[in-house]
Design a protein around this motif. Structure first.
Motif, short mmCIF file in Angstrom:
data_model
loop_
_atom_site.label_atom_id
_atom_site.label_comp_id
_atom_site.label_asym_id
_atom_site.label_seq_id
_atom_site.Cartn_x
_atom_site.Cartn_y
_atom_site.Cartn_z
N ASN A 139 107.57 43.08 92.81
CA ASN A 139 106.77 42.67 91.40
C ASN A 139 106.36 44.05 90.72
OD1 ASN A 139 106.70 40.02 91.84
ND2 ASN A 139 104.47 40.12 92.38
N LYS A 145 109.93 44.61 89.16
CA LYS A 145 110.34 43.66 88.19
C LYS A 145 109.05 43.64 86.79
CE LYS A 145 109.52 39.25 89.50
NZ LYS A 145 109.80 37.93 90.04
N TYR A 146 108.04 43.93 86.88
CA TYR A 146 107.11 43.86 85.88
C TYR A 146 106.89 45.27 85.42
CZ TYR A 146 106.69 39.06 87.51
OH TYR A 146 107.25 37.83 87.58
N ASP A 189 101.82 50.73 90.82
CA ASP A 189 103.00 50.90 89.69
C ASP A 189 102.36 51.29 88.28
OD1 ASP A 189 102.51 48.55 87.92
OD2 ASP A 189 102.81 47.15 89.71
N ARG A 201 102.12 32.40 86.50
CA ARG A 201 103.08 33.39 85.89
C ARG A 201 102.24 33.76 84.65
NH1 ARG A 201 109.06 33.44 85.50
NH2 ARG A 201 108.71 35.26 86.57
N ALA A 202 101.96 35.24 84.42
CA ALA A 202 101.22 35.55 83.24
C ALA A 202 102.33 35.15 82.28
CB ALA A 202 100.93 36.71 83.27
N GLY A 228 111.25 34.00 88.17
CA GLY A 228 110.39 33.81 89.22
C GLY A 228 109.80 32.69 89.43
N LEU A 229 109.17 32.17 90.61
CA LEU A 229 108.67 30.86 90.75
C LEU A 229 107.20 30.82 90.69
CD1 LEU A 229 110.87 30.01 94.02
CD2 LEU A 229 111.03 28.86 91.63
N GLY A 230 106.51 32.16 90.70
CA GLY A 230 104.87 31.99 90.85
C GLY A 230 104.58 31.79 92.23
N LEU A 267 102.93 35.88 95.07
CA LEU A 267 101.61 36.20 95.50
C LEU A 267 100.56 35.32 96.06
CD1 LEU A 267 100.81 38.38 92.46
CD2 LEU A 267 101.23 39.07 94.71
#
Ligand code: ADP
Length: 261
Positions: A161, A164-165, A191, A210-211, A221-223, A226
């Motif tokens: 994450n 990725k983000y 990060d 997912r935001a 992503g699948l959410g 986390l």
């Protein structure tokens, strides 16, 4: 009056039976939902060891790298470790699919050693990414009891994450082990990515969440990552917290209570 109490009794029995059946049904449904969530998440995790093996193997075919004999052993070690992880991942998927549950296999580890190894392999996977990966060991009281496979999978979810983000030219990922003021062991994962709004922060550990702004990042992503992280943290009796500011970055803090080592 006898027939009255008899019919009352049978009504009671029927109602009780109904509730017991209903409760079992809910429990079963929850279990099978959890099962498929974990399978979805873990299947997703198959990518990481495979990608790492491919990179290590490519390096082994590169003449310039092969010129130096001392380059070879570390790369074959990576392939060995990642193949083992791949095998465990597959066994775990089959296991969860057949038993309906996750069984933790807890042992004592030196967290710093485990992270050294994990980050060494992770660095290789990120070789083509512009990333600054650092590891700070601020404590050497790093003994902890946990399930190595699930602990590793959980951390990889957080690392992935962080990469990725992140839309920065140079992506930063800092991992720190430290003792907090109560003497509890902590792992920080920081990060410099897109961050999480205070509204989204309340939901990031929820299933399928997912935001909305992640669509800007066109990420896949699948959410579930986390959500899985939270389950594994809970199963160990630990805690996790996240601090974040949009466009500044995020930090995840895992606390391993002294009593839980
Ligand atoms: P996924 O990555 O598949 O969407 P996760 O459960 O791993 O699912 O994460 C849930 C959401 O939390 C992500 O979609 C993203 O919006 C947000 N998020 C998680 N980690 C970070 C991070 N390091 N920086 C910014 N946003 C994050």
């Amino acid at each position: 009056s006898m027939t009255f109490s008899l019919s009352l009794l049978s009504i009671l029995i029927v109602v009780t039976l109904f509730f017991v059946t209903f409760r079992n049904w809910v429990k079963q449904k929850k279990l099978s939902e959890m099962k498929s969530d974990f399978i979805n998440n873990i299947t997703h995790e198959l990518h990481t060891p495979l990608a790492t093996i491919i990179v290590a193997n490519k390096n082994l075919q590169n003449g310039r790298i092969l010129e130096r004999k001392e380059n070879i052993q570390p790369l074959t070690d990576v392939i060995q470790r990642q193949s083992e992880r791949l095998k465990i991942l597959i066994d775990e998927v089959l296991d969860i699919a057949s038993t309906n549950r996750i069984v933790l296999d807890k042992k004592e580890y030196r967290l710093n050693d485990l992270l050294d190894e994990l980050l060494l392999d992770y660095r290789l996977k990120l070789m083509d990414t512009n990333i600054e990966l650092v590891f700070h060991k601020e404590t050497d009281k790093d003994l902890a009891r946990f399930d190595k496979f699930h602990f590793t999978t959980m951390l990889l979810n957080i690392f992935d994450n962080a990469v990725k983000y992140n839309s920065n030219e140079i992506k930063k990922l800092a991992v720190t082990t430290r003792a907090d003021r109560h003497g509890d062991l902590q792992v920080l994962i920081q990060d410099n990515g897109i961050g999480i709004s205070s509204e989204d922060l309340k939901h990031v550990f929820e299933k399928f969440y997912r935001a909305p702004d992640q669509y800007k990042m066109q990420s896949k992503g699948l959410g579930l990552g986390l959500y899985y992280v939270r389950k594994i943290i809970d199963a160990h009796g630990w805690s996790i917290r996240v601090d974040s500011k949009p466009s500044k970055g995020s930090q995840f803090i895992i606390t391993i209570p002294h009593s839980n080592k």
